[in-house]
Design a protein around this motif. Sequence first.
Motif, mmCIF file in Angstrom:
data_model
loop_
_atom_site.group_PDB
_atom_site.id
_atom_site.type_symbol
_atom_site.label_atom_id
_atom_site.label_comp_id
_atom_site.label_asym_id
_atom_site.label_seq_id
_atom_site.Cartn_x
_atom_site.Cartn_y
_atom_site.Cartn_z
ATOM 1 N N THR A 127 20.464 -25.923 -11.530
ATOM 2 C CA THR A 127 21.747 -25.433 -12.052
ATOM 3 C C THR A 127 22.771 -25.171 -10.954
ATOM 4 O OG1 THR A 127 21.071 -23.121 -11.857
ATOM 5 C CG2 THR A 127 20.503 -24.262 -13.920
ATOM 6 N N GLY A 128 22.302 -24.971 -9.737
ATOM 7 C CA GLY A 128 23.201 -24.606 -8.634
ATOM 8 C C GLY A 128 23.590 -23.132 -8.658
ATOM 9 N N GLY A 129 23.016 -22.387 -9.598
ATOM 10 C CA GLY A 129 23.353 -20.956 -9.704
ATOM 11 C C GLY A 129 22.724 -20.136 -8.590
ATOM 12 N N GLY A 130 23.118 -18.882 -8.510
ATOM 13 C CA GLY A 130 22.598 -18.000 -7.468
ATOM 14 C C GLY A 130 21.563 -17.028 -8.002
ATOM 15 N N PHE A 131 21.064 -16.169 -7.134
ATOM 16 C CA PHE A 131 20.104 -15.125 -7.503
ATOM 17 C C PHE A 131 20.370 -13.948 -6.566
ATOM 18 C CE2 PHE A 131 15.644 -13.417 -7.786
ATOM 19 C CZ PHE A 131 15.659 -13.185 -9.150
ATOM 20 N N PRO A 132 20.825 -12.803 -7.116
ATOM 21 C CA PRO A 132 21.251 -11.694 -6.246
ATOM 22 C C PRO A 132 20.105 -11.098 -5.431
ATOM 23 C CG PRO A 132 21.867 -11.305 -8.547
ATOM 24 C CD PRO A 132 20.958 -12.496 -8.533
ATOM 25 N N TRP A 133 20.454 -10.613 -4.283
ATOM 26 C CA TRP A 133 19.493 -9.959 -3.389
ATOM 27 C C TRP A 133 18.723 -8.864 -4.130
ATOM 28 C CZ3 TRP A 133 17.426 -10.787 1.260
ATOM 29 C CH2 TRP A 133 16.793 -9.733 1.901
ATOM 30 N N GLY A 134 19.454 -8.015 -4.848
ATOM 31 C CA GLY A 134 18.827 -6.862 -5.509
ATOM 32 C C GLY A 134 17.887 -7.240 -6.639
ATOM 33 N N ALA A 135 17.929 -8.500 -7.112
ATOM 34 C CA ALA A 135 17.034 -8.935 -8.191
ATOM 35 C C ALA A 135 15.704 -9.432 -7.644
ATOM 36 C CB ALA A 135 17.708 -10.034 -9.011
ATOM 37 N N GLN A 136 15.595 -9.575 -6.323
ATOM 38 C CA GLN A 136 14.338 -10.033 -5.726
ATOM 39 C C GLN A 136 13.261 -8.961 -5.879
ATOM 40 O OE1 GLN A 136 13.669 -12.993 -4.296
ATOM 41 N NE2 GLN A 136 15.701 -13.909 -4.000
ATOM 42 N N ASP A 137 12.017 -9.371 -5.717
ATOM 43 C CA ASP A 137 10.894 -8.430 -5.776
ATOM 44 C C ASP A 137 11.068 -7.322 -4.733
ATOM 45 O OD1 ASP A 137 7.882 -8.177 -6.740
ATOM 46 O OD2 ASP A 137 7.936 -7.777 -4.576
#
Length: 356
Positions: A127-137
Amino acid sequence: MDEKRLQEFVGRAVDDVGAVLGGAMVVIGDKLGLYRAMVGEGPLTSRELAARTGTSERYVREWLSAQAARGYVSYDGERDGDAVFSLPEEHAVPLTDETSPACVIGAFEIALGSVYATDTIAERFRTGGGFPWGAQDQHVLGGCERFFRPGYLNHLTTDWIPALDGVEAALVAGARVADVGCGHGASTLLLACAYPASRVTGFDADPGSVEAARKRAAEAGLADRVTFEVASATTFGGAYDLVCFFDCLHDMGDPAGACAHVREHLAPGGTLMLIEPFAADDLPGNLTPVGAAYYGFSTLLCTPSSLSQDVGTALGAQAGESRLRSVVTDAGFAGLRRVAETPFNLVLEATCPNAA
Ligand SMILES: C[S@@+](CC[C@H](N)C(=O)[O-])C[C@H]1O[C@@H](n2cnc3c(N)ncnc32)[C@H](O)[C@@H]1O
């Protein structure tokens, strides 16, 4: 097809499978105190180690064998029919001493935490979308703190700050400092502790990280000297003599906007210090063991973090000094000079247009 090369590559790949699983073994050894219980003890059986750590002997026996196969602990033969293992002194420091610059424990924790997001990041490739730092484990956030802190502890106030132009004297006399993208506040607290006359504020876009940083400040008895606030690099307020970005500029969606924002909040004669992952300017120069680790972190953590934000520059963790120089000069700084480096970090000082 060169059969010998194929076999060599398969051997290398099998080694890497052991390394991936070895990462989990290291995190287990750290979490359960298995390494700490072996420090300075000489050869131990799995029964002895399990008894000292309140763990199950059968699991410990398997863990010790896995660790011996990867060379993390030594297999020292048998005593009364039981295998005995020891932790060499040279391995004990990297695996247990978080005050040493050789400490690698945090690197394993952040690496293991990073791979939890494998499926999510694979989907982002489509998708090319992102993933926020705070959503990581949480292992990523806690591991990041543990990974970088030994370097900051050993270099920040002894080498890096003194290498900046006139900054150490200002901090000793009392200066206003912003630590932007502070995470759990490892660097913020070290600065507050070393320069009691200065006032240090940590900013981070992730509310959970700010909460953790406030807790660390209270535990360290530094809550009266240091403040933590939720704010992004393009919105934080106040005026500062020193603004720092510790290992976070490349994680930001708009690093140029962040640097431009810093210019507006730097007092006359103020300094911007960038700590970034060690990198060469070109890809071949980064095809090293450190580069492999950083490109892996960059794929799973840093690039998704930047792509989750406005602008989405996605500098990547191996941007290198030249690319970083373009970012800060585009933001209105006159230049960027390298003041120090370690195997893991570049330390850079941005120069203001009005600097002498
Ligand atoms: C790799 S961590 C580094 C944390 C800390 N500086 C350290 O050295 O341990 C990157 C940090 O940057 C923060 N961050 C990412 N984008 C940000 C932004 N636009 N504004 C403020 N903080 C941001 C993340 O929430 C995270 O805490």
